[in-house]
Design a protein around this motif. Structure first.
Motif, PDB file in Angstrom:
ATOM      1  N   PHE A 139       0.825  -1.211   0.000  1.00 37.75           N
ATOM      2  CA  PHE A 139       0.000   0.000   0.000  1.00 37.75           C
ATOM      3  C   PHE A 139       0.856   1.256   0.000  1.00 37.75           C
ATOM      4  CE2 PHE A 139      -3.577  -2.613   1.616  1.00 37.75           C
ATOM      5  CZ  PHE A 139      -4.462  -2.256   0.621  1.00 37.75           C
ATOM      6  N   ASN A 145      -0.820   6.392  -6.218  1.00 37.49           N
ATOM      7  CA  ASN A 145      -1.968   6.083  -7.059  1.00 37.49           C
ATOM      8  C   ASN A 145      -1.824   6.489  -8.523  1.00 37.49           C
ATOM      9  OD1 ASN A 145      -4.191   4.612  -6.647  1.00 37.49           O
ATOM     10  ND2 ASN A 145      -5.105   6.033  -5.190  1.00 37.49           N
ATOM     11  N   THR A 148       2.359   4.587 -12.750  1.00 37.45           N
ATOM     12  CA  THR A 148       3.651   3.964 -12.482  1.00 37.45           C
ATOM     13  C   THR A 148       3.705   3.357 -11.082  1.00 37.45           C
ATOM     14  OG1 THR A 148       4.378   6.186 -11.974  1.00 37.45           O
ATOM     15  CG2 THR A 148       5.073   5.279 -14.072  1.00 37.45           C
ATOM     16  N   LEU A 150       1.191   2.210  -9.381  1.00 40.98           N
ATOM     17  CA  LEU A 150       0.370   0.996  -9.371  1.00 40.98           C
ATOM     18  C   LEU A 150       1.133  -0.161  -9.992  1.00 40.98           C
ATOM     19  CD1 LEU A 150      -3.228   1.937 -10.416  1.00 40.98           C
ATOM     20  CD2 LEU A 150      -2.439   0.866  -8.322  1.00 40.98           C
ATOM     21  N   GLU A 151       1.812   0.130 -11.090  1.00 39.18           N
ATOM     22  CA  GLU A 151       2.598  -0.925 -11.736  1.00 39.18           C
ATOM     23  C   GLU A 151       3.642  -1.470 -10.771  1.00 39.18           C
ATOM     24  OE1 GLU A 151       4.499   0.330 -15.341  1.00 39.18           O
ATOM     25  OE2 GLU A 151       5.907  -1.347 -15.309  1.00 39.18           O
ATOM     26  N   TRP A 154       1.948  -3.537  -8.009  1.00 38.67           N
ATOM     27  CA  TRP A 154       1.447  -4.832  -8.484  1.00 38.67           C
ATOM     28  C   TRP A 154       2.593  -5.806  -8.689  1.00 38.67           C
ATOM     29  CZ3 TRP A 154      -3.003  -7.193  -8.408  1.00 38.67           C
ATOM     30  CH2 TRP A 154      -3.170  -8.337  -9.171  1.00 38.67           C
ATOM     31  N   LYS A 155       3.663  -5.340  -9.355  1.00 37.90           N
ATOM     32  CA  LYS A 155       4.828  -6.214  -9.550  1.00 37.90           C
ATOM     33  C   LYS A 155       5.378  -6.665  -8.204  1.00 37.90           C
ATOM     34  CE  LYS A 155       6.887  -4.432 -13.795  1.00 37.90           C
ATOM     35  NZ  LYS A 155       7.964  -3.544 -14.256  1.00 37.90           N
ATOM     36  N   ILE A 157       3.934  -6.923  -5.228  1.00 37.11           N
ATOM     37  CA  ILE A 157       3.138  -7.863  -4.441  1.00 37.11           C
ATOM     38  C   ILE A 157       3.101  -9.229  -5.125  1.00 37.11           C
ATOM     39  CG2 ILE A 157       0.856  -7.302  -5.370  1.00 37.11           C
ATOM     40  CD1 ILE A 157      -0.156  -7.337  -2.513  1.00 37.11           C
ATOM     41  N   ILE A 158       3.040  -9.250  -6.458  1.00 36.24           N
ATOM     42  CA  ILE A 158       2.967 -10.535  -7.149  1.00 36.24           C
ATOM     43  C   ILE A 158       4.307 -11.269  -7.092  1.00 36.24           C
ATOM     44  CG2 ILE A 158       2.751 -11.579  -9.433  1.00 36.24           C
ATOM     45  CD1 ILE A 158       0.102 -11.048  -8.353  1.00 36.24           C
TER      46      ILE A 158
ATOM     47  N   ALA B 143      -4.835  -9.459 -14.487  1.00 35.63           N
ATOM     48  CA  ALA B 143      -4.436  -9.379 -13.084  1.00 35.63           C
ATOM     49  C   ALA B 143      -5.094 -10.480 -12.261  1.00 35.63           C
ATOM     50  CB  ALA B 143      -4.801  -8.007 -12.524  1.00 35.63           C
ATOM     51  N   GLN B 146      -3.664 -13.932 -12.669  1.00 41.81           N
ATOM     52  CA  GLN B 146      -2.395 -14.092 -11.954  1.00 41.81           C
ATOM     53  C   GLN B 146      -2.645 -14.438 -10.489  1.00 41.81           C
ATOM     54  OE1 GLN B 146      -0.165 -10.520 -12.729  1.00 41.81           O
ATOM     55  NE2 GLN B 146       0.567 -11.299 -14.685  1.00 41.81           N
ATOM     56  N   ILE B 186      -6.053  -7.583  -0.842  1.00 36.63           N
ATOM     57  CA  ILE B 186      -5.223  -6.461  -1.291  1.00 36.63           C
ATOM     58  C   ILE B 186      -5.048  -6.503  -2.800  1.00 36.63           C
ATOM     59  CG2 ILE B 186      -2.904  -5.501  -1.184  1.00 36.63           C
ATOM     60  CD1 ILE B 186      -2.829  -6.263   1.709  1.00 36.63           C
ATOM     61  N   MET B 187      -4.840  -7.716  -3.326  1.00 42.95           N
ATOM     62  CA  MET B 187      -4.698  -7.821  -4.772  1.00 42.95           C
ATOM     63  C   MET B 187      -5.992  -7.393  -5.456  1.00 42.95           C
ATOM     64  SD  MET B 187      -2.585 -11.325  -5.018  1.00 42.95           S
ATOM     65  CE  MET B 187      -0.955 -11.455  -4.313  1.00 42.95           C
ATOM     66  N   VAL B 189      -8.032  -5.098  -4.328  1.00 41.98           N
ATOM     67  CA  VAL B 189      -8.027  -3.631  -4.301  1.00 41.98           C
ATOM     68  C   VAL B 189      -7.167  -3.093  -5.436  1.00 41.98           C
ATOM     69  CG1 VAL B 189      -7.258  -1.636  -2.986  1.00 41.98           C
ATOM     70  CG2 VAL B 189      -8.456  -3.484  -1.838  1.00 41.98           C
ATOM     71  N   PHE B 190      -5.990  -3.697  -5.613  1.00 42.95           N
ATOM     72  CA  PHE B 190      -5.112  -3.219  -6.673  1.00 42.95           C
ATOM     73  C   PHE B 190      -5.697  -3.496  -8.047  1.00 42.95           C
ATOM     74  CE2 PHE B 190      -1.737  -2.914  -3.459  1.00 42.95           C
ATOM     75  CZ  PHE B 190      -1.297  -1.654  -3.780  1.00 42.95           C
ATOM     76  N   ALA B 191      -6.389  -4.644  -8.174  1.00 40.19           N
ATOM     77  CA  ALA B 191      -7.006  -4.941  -9.467  1.00 40.19           C
ATOM     78  C   ALA B 191      -8.015  -3.852  -9.829  1.00 40.19           C
ATOM     79  CB  ALA B 191      -7.673  -6.305  -9.424  1.00 40.19           C
ATOM     80  N   ARG B 193      -7.895  -0.732  -8.839  1.00 33.44           N
ATOM     81  CA  ARG B 193      -7.175   0.492  -9.182  1.00 33.44           C
ATOM     82  C   ARG B 193      -6.547   0.358 -10.562  1.00 33.44           C
ATOM     83  NH1 ARG B 193      -3.482   2.286  -4.283  1.00 33.44           N
ATOM     84  NH2 ARG B 193      -4.894   2.083  -2.532  1.00 33.44           N
ATOM     85  N   ILE B 194      -6.027  -0.837 -10.875  1.00 35.08           N
ATOM     86  CA  ILE B 194      -5.431  -1.036 -12.198  1.00 35.08           C
ATOM     87  C   ILE B 194      -6.492  -0.843 -13.259  1.00 35.08           C
ATOM     88  CG2 ILE B 194      -4.496  -2.812 -13.739  1.00 35.08           C
ATOM     89  CD1 ILE B 194      -3.005  -3.932 -11.350  1.00 35.08           C
ATOM     90  N   THR B 197      -7.217   2.809 -13.683  1.00 35.83           N
ATOM     91  CA  THR B 197      -6.151   3.605 -14.277  1.00 35.83           C
ATOM     92  C   THR B 197      -5.903   3.233 -15.728  1.00 35.83           C
ATOM     93  OG1 THR B 197      -5.182   3.526 -12.093  1.00 35.83           O
ATOM     94  CG2 THR B 197      -3.839   4.456 -13.837  1.00 35.83           C
ATOM     95  N   PHE B 198      -5.892   1.932 -16.003  1.00 40.28           N
ATOM     96  CA  PHE B 198      -5.532   1.494 -17.351  1.00 40.28           C
ATOM     97  C   PHE B 198      -6.751   1.120 -18.188  1.00 40.28           C
ATOM     98  CE2 PHE B 198      -1.878   0.556 -14.694  1.00 40.28           C
ATOM     99  CZ  PHE B 198      -0.834   1.063 -15.433  1.00 40.28           C
ATOM    100  N   MET B 206       1.437  -2.646 -18.363  1.00 37.09           N
ATOM    101  CA  MET B 206       2.355  -2.065 -17.393  1.00 37.09           C
ATOM    102  C   MET B 206       3.785  -2.241 -17.870  1.00 37.09           C
ATOM    103  SD  MET B 206       0.677  -2.693 -13.781  1.00 37.09           S
ATOM    104  CE  MET B 206      -0.060  -4.273 -13.675  1.00 37.09           C
ATOM    105  N   ARG B 207       4.215  -1.316 -18.668  1.00 35.43           N
ATOM    106  CA  ARG B 207       5.566  -1.380 -19.210  1.00 35.43           C
ATOM    107  C   ARG B 207       6.265  -0.038 -19.052  1.00 35.43           C
ATOM    108  NH1 ARG B 207       5.310  -5.944 -19.043  1.00 35.43           N
ATOM    109  NH2 ARG B 207       5.193  -7.558 -20.635  1.00 35.43           N
ATOM    110  N   ARG B 208       5.771   0.783 -18.137  1.00 35.24           N
ATOM    111  CA  ARG B 208       6.341   2.116 -18.017  1.00 35.24           C
ATOM    112  C   ARG B 208       7.698   2.098 -17.327  1.00 35.24           C
ATOM    113  NH1 ARG B 208       2.988   6.584 -17.560  1.00 35.24           N
ATOM    114  NH2 ARG B 208       4.939   7.664 -17.253  1.00 35.24           N
TER     115      ARG B 208
END
Lengths: 486, 211
Positions: A139, A145, A148, A150-151, A154-155, A157-158, B143, B146, B186-187, B189-191, B193-194, B197-198, B206-208
């Motif tokens: 978090f 937020n 970048t 978020l990316e 996500w990376k 945590i995974i 997401a 995964q 948590i995942m 929640v992030f899903a 947000r992803i 955003t995207f 996600m390649r930034r």
């Protein structure tokens, strides 16, 4: 009694959550971190005097006391820096009060999980704690937020969850080999039990278990090639969190590996786990050096430097012997302080100039003299030049390599250190010197931030000149836990 | 009986590989978890250890019902297209999974010789499940897929823990369950947000961040 220590950050987090004024949150957070630090000091003194403390699933020996000391100290420093850093961003309206509350709450939960890693005797609970560190800090990594961050989150945590899942398999195998010796008792997974029966554990199972744990926790330590989450997470997190991730979280994960390393050294001799640590350490150093040279973003540069320093620590423990272990232990503390110092300096620059790209930052010496000076001192310390603490610990590890006849490792180690010294001097030197590209108003962002950095720089200098008596005896006691100390 | 159930768990992993739509994938995961819970209940019955019953109930309850429900709610809320989008086509994915299962047997062969007789095969089967779960994670881009891959890996681990040692100490098991639940939350929640955003759950956007 150890529970009392663990309760402190939880209470602090809860209080931060209840506050609804900025000042109140900052005061609660700082006082909480200070109380925690004092509490840890008391416990460390007790461990030094009376030996290890055992309390059911929790325990504290000299190694846990030492890592706990690093956690508590860096947490306190990070909490104070947060006041200046997050406070400034809040004033600039980058986020609202709710977000600030969320930051301080998760900050202290994160500290709690890292402390739990250090004081759990059961390896299973230690695993749970290490996984919780990922969950709590994810978090914080995703705090801003943006796409970048978020990316990165996500990376983070995974990748870390997958890694740690492999470590759990290793722990299950270790438990299986322990159960066949002591039977199904509730303490069959305790580190103290495993260590006392290390000789009779199943060797094959233990070998596979160590490899799995090394790969699993090694993902969190940032050993190459499992390091891919690390530069992203470190560069996207708020700066105080970057410093905590680098300085403390990586050490906590390393601590998890060390517990297995000690067991495996007792059971299989120093050769097996030591040479694996050595191998991963050397690879991490070399790969990190390449990325340090080509770095453009200062926080990514520092993240790769963390990978390098974790490599150095792994090499030290892998070599073993009094100099290797002592050097590696000392390096954990030194690196935590030097890396935080640099992250804080980069954070000051980021607050003022709004950029992390090093080429866009020139002539800091002219408009942010204090930050520039401290950044440069931090760079020298991080690169391992005398008279700072890292010089001592790196030299000690080099000495271990040479005296053990590991000439190739020693030569490679020295070569990489020299290359990184040059690269850091070029990158950070470029930021500090030169002429500013445009007219920037001279002045610092926050006086508090400078004071925090001065404290760190002084501590690094002191550790380079003399190691205070109590710290020396704590280090000796912690080093004596490792086998092969003759 | 135990071997049969363990094989059913592996079959669940294969079925998950062959799913082309996300609701089916989540249902397969639920089915696999229920099979795992039944396996735990059997082990508990044969070894007469009440604490494994707790594990069995928790597995069926949490992984069989609660977590799949959470997934379907997330999928309903964000109304994402339901295709799995594998990077590797489904037939070749199945082929790879078959290879992984063979590999798992090969790796565990030296260990199996001194395992307990009733659960001898289970270690190889659970390692195969772990590997296939890992394969799902890296070969599916969404997401949520995964996360399902991660959970399948975790199921494989639980099978290893139950069959190899008849379960870890209860407090550790409970802690791990709690961690898994929180991780999935948590995942999730992030899903969200992803997706906000995207505008997609596809993680290949996600390649930034790179050097």
């Amino acid at each position: 009694m150890i529970e009392l220590l663990l309760v402190i950050p939880v209470i602090t987090a809860a209080l931060c959550y209840l506050m609804n004024r900025r000042r109140a949150m900052e005061i609660v957070s700082t006082i909480g971190a200070a109380v925690l630090f004092v509490g840890v000091l008391l416990f460390v003194a007790k461990v030094l005097e009376d030996g290890p403390i055992y309390e059911g699933a929790l325990f504290m020996d000299s190694l846990s006391a030492y890592v706990l000391l690093i956690v508590a100290f860096m947490a306190f420093i990070g909490a104070v820096y947060s006041v200046g850093y997050m406070g400034h961003e809040y004033q600039e309206k980058q986020f609202g009060l709710g977000r600030l509350r969320y930051y301080y709450t998760f900050f202290h939960i994160f500290i709690f999980t890292m402390m739990l890693v250090c004081v759990s005797n059961s390896l299973g609970i230690m695993w749970i704690a290490i996984e919780s560190t990922t969950l709590a800090s994810a978090f914080l990594v995703g705090f801003y937020n943006k796409d970048t961050s978020l990316e990165a989150a996500w990376k983070y945590i995974i990748i870390c969850s997958v890694g740690i899942t492999l470590a759990l398999l290793g722990i299950i195998l270790a438990y299986a080999s322990s159960v066949s010796v002591v039977g199904e008792s509730s303490n069959a997974l305790d580190w103290t039990t495993l260590r006392s029966i290390a000789d009779s554990l199943d060797k094959d199972l233990l070998r596979i278990a160590f490899v799995l744990v090394l790969v699993g926790y090694g993902t969190k330590v940032g050993l190459v090639p499992m390091h891919t989450w690390l530069p992203d997470a470190h560069s996207q997190a708020p700066t105080p969190i970057s410093a905590l991730l680098s300085g403390v979280l990586l050490n906590c994960a390393m601590y998890g590996i060390l517990r297995f390393h000690i067991i495996s050294t007792e059971a299989l001799g120093p050769g097996f786990s030591g040479s694996l640590l050595l191998l991963f350490g050397v690879i991490s150093m070399v790969v990190a050096a390449a990325f340090i040279i080509i770095a453009r973003d200062v926080k990514r540069l520092l993240a790769y430097s963390s990978i390098e320093h974790m490599g150095i620590i792994a090499i030290g423990f892998g070599l073993g012997g009094p100099f290797g272990v002592y050097g590696a232990l000392l390096h954990m503390l030194n690196h935590a302080m030097a890396k935080s110092l640099l992250f804080f300096g980069a954070g000051n620059v980021l607050l003022k100039l709004k950029t992390k790209i090093m080429e866009e930052v020139r002539g800091l010496g002219q408009h942010m003299a204090a930050t520039a000076a401290l950044l440069f001192i931090g760079m020298l310390a991080l690169a391992g030049s005398p008279p700072f603490g890292l010089f001592i610990s790196e030299l000690s590890i080099l000495y271990a390599a040479v005296t053990q006849g590991q000439v190739v490792v020693g030569a490679l180690y020295l070569l990489v250190l020299v290359v990184i010294f040059a690269a850091l001097l070029w990158h950070i030197g470029g930021m500090v010197f030169g002429t500013p590209s445009e007219r920037v108003q001279p002045g610092e962002v926050s006086r508090l931030n400078i004071w925090v950095m001065i404290v760190l720089a002084t501590a690094l200098l002191v550790l380079g000149l003399v190691i205070p008596g109590p710290l020396a005896s704590l280090l000796d006691a912690a080093a004596s836990l490792f086998g092969g100390m003759t | 009986m135990i071997n049969g159930l363990a094989a059913l768990v592996l079959l669940g992993a294969f079925a998950a590989v062959s799913c082309s739509r996300m609701p089916a994938l989540v249902r397969t995961f639920a089915f696999q978890s229920i099979a795992l819970g039944a396996l735990a209940a059997c082990v508990a019955y044969f070894t007469d250890s009440p604490q494994i019953y707790v594990v069995a109930v928790l597995t069926i309850g949490l992984k069989g019902f609660v977590i799949p429900r959470m997934f379907s709610q997330i999928m309903n809320r964000i109304k994402v297209e339901k295709e799995v989008d594998p990077l590797l086509s489904i037939p070749s994915s199945l082929l790879v999974s078959g290879g992984l299962a063979v590999l798992a047997y090969y790796i565990t062969e030296p260990l199996i010789t001194h395992g307990e007789p009733i659960t001898r095969n289970a270690l190889a089967l659970s390692l195969a499940v772990v590997l296939i779960g890992f394969f799902i994670m890296i070969s599916r881009r969404k997401a949520i897929t995964q996360v399902v891959g991660l959970l399948i890996m975790e199921n494989g681990l639980f099978m290893a823990a139950i069959s190899l040692t008849y379960g870890m100490p209860l407090i550790v098991e409970l802690g791990i369950f709690f961690d898994v639940l929180v991780a999935v939350l948590i995942m999730g929640v992030f899903a969200f947000r992803i997706n906000n955003t995207f505008d997609s759950l596809d993680t290949s956007f996600m390649r930034r961040l790179r050097d």
